[in-house]
Every structure is written in structure tokens, then in C-alpha cells.
Design a protein around this motif. Structure first.
Motif, short mmCIF file in Angstrom:
data_model
loop_
_atom_site.label_atom_id
_atom_site.label_comp_id
_atom_site.label_asym_id
_atom_site.label_seq_id
_atom_site.Cartn_x
_atom_site.Cartn_y
_atom_site.Cartn_z
N TYR A 1 0.83 -1.20 0.00
CA TYR A 1 0.00 0.00 0.00
C TYR A 1 0.86 1.25 0.00
N VAL B 1 -4.82 -5.87 -2.65
CA VAL B 1 -5.05 -6.21 -1.24
C VAL B 1 -5.97 -7.42 -1.13
N ARG C 1 -7.38 3.68 -4.96
CA ARG C 1 -8.10 2.58 -4.31
C ARG C 1 -8.52 1.52 -5.32
N GLY D 1 1.03 3.17 -3.38
CA GLY D 1 0.40 4.48 -3.23
C GLY D 1 1.32 5.60 -3.68
N LEU E 1 -5.41 -0.46 -5.92
CA LEU E 1 -4.84 -1.18 -4.77
C LEU E 1 -5.77 -2.25 -4.21
#
Length: 258
Positions: free
Chosen positions: A50, A181, A174, A54, A177
């Protein structure tokens, strides 16, 4: 008589064993230990992914904003020099309609807004013009905006300013990601399932030895130990088999001497 004595003696140890049965079993302990380790490592991996992903996505957003501002500055240079207001308005409006763009406008060297995609022009965006490239966070209508500036004709004619909605950038991050995740969580679930399976296989021979030991403790000495492995569990099984054979031989001798 001897068997009765053995059964009576063994019954003294039955209560702790029964109490121990109410405690956490070895399978639970092994599963918990492996699952906890997998979970902690998984969270660490998620945090690392992340963080770095990010940062990479934020850099890509900054590059996109910079590219839009630079293109706007280059395209508007001719219109600004010729004072072609209508054409400059149309150009700025086109850039303002790009996906995720909060605003786009061009200022001259004195800070006067020559053309803007937002009407009326927001008061919070009015400030002294800076003709050097820059990026910063600002706000528009209570929402965060990532702004990038690009000089028009090396700052001789003014500056082009483009703002991207922070919410749009964060939504894109998001959207990128979350599948990663989610995949990590699936791997974590598979790891926990694998740890449960391995724990079951690891303690199966131990449970078999426990059953045989319970039989021996009750004076049933005919139950043979069938664990055939070369590890510590196998050595324990062979030791238990020798003990069983010795006890059985002793019982035979006692019965013979009566």
C-alpha cells in the motif's frame, strides 16, 4: 489383582487428563501460531504494498497533472501573445472538462486571470502569480485539490494552473490497490487453511500415541504401537512400545508367580 491395582493407580492420573482435555489442544495451538504468523506477515506485506504502490500512483497522478498543465501552457502561448480571448477561453474550457480536472486557468505575469474553466472564478484561487513550475495542495469548494503550475513561454507571458480533484486521484488509487489487497487476503486465507491441514497431519500420530498411552494406563497391554516414522514421534512411539512390552512381561511374570 495386579491389573486392578494398575487400573486404580492409573485412575489417579485420569482426572488431570480429563481436565487437560478442556484446555486448548495442540492442534489449536499450532494452528493459532501459524495463522498468527501468517496474518502478521500478511499485514506487513499489505502495508508495504500500500505504501509503495500508493507513492507510485501518486507520482503518476502528479505526472498527469504536470503533463496537462504543460500542454495547456504550450497551447495557450500563441493565444495569450495575440490576446485571442475567445480561442483561449475555448482551449481552457476543453482542458477543464478532462476527467478528474477541478479547474484550469491561465494568468498573466501580473496575476490577472485571462481565461478560466470555472465561472465565477473562485476567490480562494486568487493569489500572486508565480511563474516557476510548482505543485501543491489547495482547496476548492471545501474539497482538496492537487494543483500543478506550468509557465507560459518560460514565464514571459504568465502561467497555466491545473487542479485535479484529490478524491478522484484517491479513488483511482483505491481502484488499483483494492484488487491487490484482496489477492493478498485470499493468499492469507489459503495460508491459514494450509496451516490447519498441516497441524492436523502433524498431530495425528501424537493423538494415536495418546490413545495407546490411555489404553496402557488402563491396564490394557495388548494394544501395539504402530507408529512407523523416523522422526521424534517415531522414537516416542518405539519407547512407548518398549514400555508396553516390559509392562506386559512384568504382568505375565507376576501372574506366573501367584
Amino acid at each position: 489383582m495386579a491389573q486392578d491395582t494398575l487400573s486404580i493407580e492409573s485412575s489417579k492420573f485420569a482426572t488431570p487428563a480429563a481436565e487437560g482435555g478442556r484446555k486448548r489442544g495442540l492442534k489449536w495451538k499450532i494452528t493459532t501460531a501459524f495463522s498468527g504468523l501468517i496474518f502478521v506477515l500478511g499485514l506487513l506485506v499489505i502495508g508495504i504494498v500500500y505504501h509503495f504502490a500508493g507513492q507510485a500512483l501518486q507520482k503518476q497522478a502528479d505526472l498527469r497533472s504536470s503533463a496537462i498543465a504543460t500542454n495547456l501552457a504550450d497551447a495557450s502561448a500563441g493565444f495569450v501573445s495575440r490576446r485571442s480571448t475567445l480561442e483561449l477561453d475555448a482551449l481552457v474550457a476543453k482542458y477543464g472538462r478532462l476527467d478528474g480536472v477541478a479547474y484550469a486557468f491561465v494568468q498573466d505575469t501580473k496575476g490577472e486571470v485571462l481565461a478560466s474553466s470555472v465561472q465565477p472564478f473562485p476567490a480562494e484561487l486568487k493569489e500572486a502569480v508565480v511563474t516557476t513550475p510548482a505543485s501543491k495542495s489547495t482547496s476548492l469548494r471545501g474539497k482538496t485539490v492537487f494543483e500543478t503550475r506550468a509557465p507560459v513561454l518560460d514565464g514571459q507571458l504568465g502561467i497555466a494552473r491545473v487542479g485535479l480533484w484529490a478524491e478522484t486521484v484517491q479513488d483511482d488509487m483505491r481502484a488499483t490497490l483494492l484488487p491487490i489487497v484482496g489477492l493478498i487476503f485470499v493468499c492469507l486465507a489459503l495460508g491459514v487453511g494450509l496451516s490447519i491441514m498441516l497441524a492436523s497431519r502433524a498431530i495425528k500420530p501424537i493423538l494415536e500415541l495418546k490413545t495407546i498411552a490411555d489404553e496402557i494406563s488402563r491396564g490394557r497391554l495388548d494394544a501395539t504401537v504402530s507408529i512407523q516414522s523416523d522422526d521424534e514421534v517415531g522414537e516416542l512411539g518405539r519407547s512407548l512400545e518398549r514400555m508396553r512390552a516390559s509392562l506386559k512381561a512384568a504382568m505375565v511374570r507376576l501372574n506366573r508367580d501367584k
